[in-house]
Write an enzyme that holds these catalytic residues in place. Structure first.
Site, PDB file in Angstrom:
ATOM      1  N   HIS A  22      -4.794 -48.587   8.070  1.00  0.00           N
ATOM      2  CA  HIS A  22      -3.907 -47.434   7.871  1.00  0.00           C
ATOM      3  C   HIS A  22      -3.263 -47.471   6.490  1.00  0.00           C
ATOM      4  CE1 HIS A  22      -3.738 -45.752  12.080  1.00  0.00           C
ATOM      5  NE2 HIS A  22      -4.432 -46.860  12.231  1.00  0.00           N
ATOM      6  N   ASP A 115       2.317 -41.639   8.782  1.00  0.00           N
ATOM      7  CA  ASP A 115       1.124 -41.834   9.600  1.00  0.00           C
ATOM      8  C   ASP A 115       1.286 -41.124  10.947  1.00  0.00           C
ATOM      9  OD1 ASP A 115      -1.182 -44.356   9.681  1.00  0.00           O
ATOM     10  OD2 ASP A 115      -0.737 -43.268  11.528  1.00  0.00           O
ATOM     11  N   THR A 137      -5.475 -40.780   9.811  1.00  0.00           N
ATOM     12  CA  THR A 137      -6.450 -41.717   9.231  1.00  0.00           C
ATOM     13  C   THR A 137      -7.734 -41.796  10.058  1.00  0.00           C
ATOM     14  OG1 THR A 137      -5.524 -43.591  10.416  1.00  0.00           O
ATOM     15  CG2 THR A 137      -4.626 -43.170   8.231  1.00  0.00           C
ATOM     16  N   GLU A 359     -16.265 -45.836   3.754  1.00  0.00           N
ATOM     17  CA  GLU A 359     -16.680 -46.654   2.602  1.00  0.00           C
ATOM     18  C   GLU A 359     -18.209 -46.704   2.536  1.00  0.00           C
ATOM     19  OE1 GLU A 359     -14.536 -50.305   3.373  1.00  0.00           O
ATOM     20  OE2 GLU A 359     -12.619 -49.325   3.003  1.00  0.00           O
ATOM     21  N   GLN A 376     -13.963 -45.828  17.576  1.00  0.00           N
ATOM     22  CA  GLN A 376     -15.228 -46.311  17.008  1.00  0.00           C
ATOM     23  C   GLN A 376     -16.452 -45.816  17.774  1.00  0.00           C
ATOM     24  OE1 GLN A 376     -14.149 -50.440  17.074  1.00  0.00           O
ATOM     25  NE2 GLN A 376     -12.437 -50.068  15.673  1.00  0.00           N
TER      26      GLN A 376
HETATM   27  N1  UDP Z   1     -11.989 -55.015   4.770  1.00  0.00           N
HETATM   28  C1  UDP Z   1     -11.979 -55.850   3.687  1.00  0.00           C
HETATM   29  N2  UDP Z   1     -12.589 -57.068   3.812  1.00  0.00           N
HETATM   30  C2  UDP Z   1     -13.206 -57.485   4.945  1.00  0.00           C
HETATM   31  C3  UDP Z   1     -13.235 -56.590   6.047  1.00  0.00           C
HETATM   32  C4  UDP Z   1     -12.610 -55.362   5.923  1.00  0.00           C
HETATM   33  O1  UDP Z   1     -11.444 -55.532   2.617  1.00  0.00           O
HETATM   34  O2  UDP Z   1     -13.707 -58.597   4.951  1.00  0.00           O
HETATM   35  C5  UDP Z   1     -11.305 -53.705   4.644  1.00  0.00           C
HETATM   36  C6  UDP Z   1     -12.287 -52.562   4.682  1.00  0.00           C
HETATM   37  O3  UDP Z   1     -12.732 -52.290   3.369  1.00  0.00           O
HETATM   38  C7  UDP Z   1     -11.457 -51.450   5.296  1.00  0.00           C
HETATM   39  C8  UDP Z   1     -10.409 -52.168   6.148  1.00  0.00           C
HETATM   40  O4  UDP Z   1     -10.429 -53.531   5.748  1.00  0.00           O
HETATM   41  O5  UDP Z   1     -10.826 -50.685   4.285  1.00  0.00           O
HETATM   42  C9  UDP Z   1     -10.701 -52.120   7.632  1.00  0.00           C
HETATM   43  O6  UDP Z   1     -10.441 -50.859   8.126  1.00  0.00           O
HETATM   44  P1  UDP Z   1     -11.350 -50.194   9.240  1.00  0.00           P
HETATM   45  O7  UDP Z   1     -10.781 -48.850   9.523  1.00  0.00           O
HETATM   46  O8  UDP Z   1     -12.761 -50.239   8.855  1.00  0.00           O
HETATM   47  O9  UDP Z   1     -11.213 -51.145  10.488  1.00  0.00           O
HETATM   48  P2  UDP Z   1      -9.943 -51.788  11.277  1.00  0.00           P
HETATM   49  O10 UDP Z   1      -9.649 -53.064  10.582  1.00  0.00           O
HETATM   50  O11 UDP Z   1      -8.803 -50.804  11.194  1.00  0.00           O
HETATM   51  O12 UDP Z   1     -10.481 -51.985  12.658  1.00  0.00           O
END
Ligand code: UDP
Length: 460
Positions: A22, A115, A137, A359, A376
């Site tokens: 977020h 948010d 988000t 991404e 998801q």
């Molecule tokens: N991310 C990162 N490194 C890692 C794994 C994830 O920087 O090793 C970042 C990824 O780029 C994304 C965020 O953590 O921006 C994870 O957000 P996402 O919505 O995909 O999943 P959540 O963690 O909320 O389940």
């Protein structure tokens, strides 16, 4: 207006929900506002502020409020409901104090951008008479499902096998968010999700993290209900339009990345040969599922880079890391953007967290979608059937995705006929993502319109 940081056209206070997925998009949006002459102040909880590994950007001001759990954040609360109700009570108060403090120091704000998981922030915005702006988000498809449930236009339990919701493709029950099809089990999360819409008709502006081309139909429908703008993708500018100076990473890491180990390992791998695997910052994967993923990676015979957070490491098969060391590297966190944009990456095995998905879409990386929970499951449907950027291995009757299935999907994406089609689509989405945020693109125009509104709003 004149403030501590020189002149600016308006001042936006930006309040993300305190988790990695977020904070990243709202922080990026803050940087976009700054690039358009708006002063941006990001509000973190005290716990996040104490646990983050880097300072976001010298262009962004940072302030803190309390969620009532200053020592350990969410994990300190009894459950989700306890966390959210405490955050509402303590957060409202400390946010009000912050806004007063800013005003008294000559840094009055024109808007509070919060948010969607914190609808109470709108009351604080109204109390001060500033523009109340909600930031979503998640995808508009998922928002649309929760909106229909909130309005009673969709009722639970969902009667399958498929569910028809205006603006969306036909969904199987299991393709709706887990908080919806398993709403009794996830009742706290379900209520928090529905509650995002409790006061939506009173907000001044709705901002969505996607870009228009991703979800045209549902955006058009929702745009008739509220003043709404899509502003994504929210990746650092270096990965998109390169218009923001020095914007190379998100800037706030809640885990310490093993960047040099990852990048030097990737360096000599052939183009498109590596499978990158990550299940994000929150997912707690079942031991059985971890084993299936592990053996599928070994069985695929591809090079792989797998992020297994420190807390999850004990779930790996014994001696796995040593056993696969010639082909695979397992790290506890990485700079995901640097990895995904590396030319050696051929496919992303992902839990379909919405940031990871955007991404991958913006960087043109084909996906194998193994959703874990929340939105998801719906995101994975869109990856396969709408954006056509990946495939979903099927879970068995226990909900576990078996190694043979994962292995097959990896091979199909990396070298199969379907993989070629997916690669073509991935290139198409990469181009569309850049165009949306580039000067004059759909998101850029929406941000400009929003900034014009801010500039014409009195600050308080
Ligand atoms: N991310 C990162 N490194 C890692 C794994 C994830 O920087 O090793 C970042 C990824 O780029 C994304 C965020 O953590 O921006 C994870 O957000 P996402 O919505 O995909 O999943 P959540 O963690 O909320 O389940």
């Amino acid at each position: 207006m004149e403030g501590a940081n020189g002149s600016y056209r308006a001042h936006a206070l930006i309040l993300p929900f305190p988790s990695q997925g977020h904070i990243n998009p709202m922080l990026q949006f803050a940087k976009r506002l700054v690039s358009k002459g708006v002063k941006a102040t990001l509000v973190n909880t005290i716990f996040i502020s104490n646990s983050m590994h880097a300072f976001p950007s010298s262009f962004i001001n940072v302030e803190t409020i309390s969620d009532g759990f200053d020592d350990r954040g969410f994990s300190q609360a009894k459950n989700c409901e306890d966390y959210l109700t405490t955050f509402q009570a303590v957060g409202s108060q400390t946010l009000s104090h912050l806004i007063k403090k800013l005003k008294d120091s000559g840094n009055s704000i024109s808007t509070l951008i919060y948010d969607s998981l914190m609808p109470w922030a709108l009351d604080v915005a109204k109390q001060f008479g500033v523009l109340g702006v909600v930031f979503f988000t998640q995808s508009c498809a998922v928002n649309n499902i929760y909106y229909h449930l909130h309005k009673g236009l969709l009722r639970l339990p969902l009667l399958g096998p498929s569910v028809s919701i205006p603006g969306l493709p036909l969904l199987q029950v299991m393709e709706t968010p887990t908080f919806v099809y398993d709403s009794e089990f996830f009742s706290d999360f379900y209520h928090a999700s529905i509650n995002q819409f409790s006061n939506i008709d009173d907000v001044d502006w709705v901002l969505c993290v996607i870009f228009y081309e991703m979800e045209k139909e549902v955006v058009d429908r929702m745009g008739k209900l509220w003043k709404m703008g899509t502003i994504g993708p929210t990746l650092p500018s270096v990965y998109l339009d390169k218009r923001l100076e020095d914007d190379k990473d998100y800037g706030i890491n809640l885990f310490k990345p093993n960047t040099s180990a990852c990048m030097s390992w990737l360096k000599d791998k052939p183009r498109g040969s590596v499978v990158y695997v990550s299940f994000g910052s929150l997912a707690e994967i079942k031991v059985e599922q971890m084993e299936e993923v592990a053996w599928s990676l070994k069985g695929s015979n591809c090079h792989f880079l797998w992020v297994v957070r420190a807390k999850e490491e004990a779930k790996l098969p014994i001696m796995f890391k040593e056993d696969v060391s010639e082909k695979g590297l397992v790290v506890t966190w990485c700079n995901q953007l640097e990895v995904l944009s590396h030319e050696s990456i051929g496919c992303f095995v992902t839990h379909c967290g919405f940031n990871s998905l955007i991404e991958a879409l913006s960087l043109g990386v084909p996906m194998v979608a193994i959703p874990h929970w929340s939105d998801q499951t719906t995101n994975a449907k869109f990856v396969e059937d709408i954006w056509r950027m990946g495939i979903r291995p099927k879970p068995d009757e226990k909900g576990i995705v078996r190694r043979e299935e994962i292995e097959l999907c990896i091979k199909e994406v990396m070298e199969g006929e379907k993989g070629k089609e997916i690669k073509k689509n991935s290139d198409k989405w990469k181009k569309l993502a850049r165009e949306a945020i580039d000067e004059g693109g759909s998101s850029d125009k929406n941000i400009d319109e929003f900034v014009t509104k801010l500039v014409s709003t009195q600050s308080v």
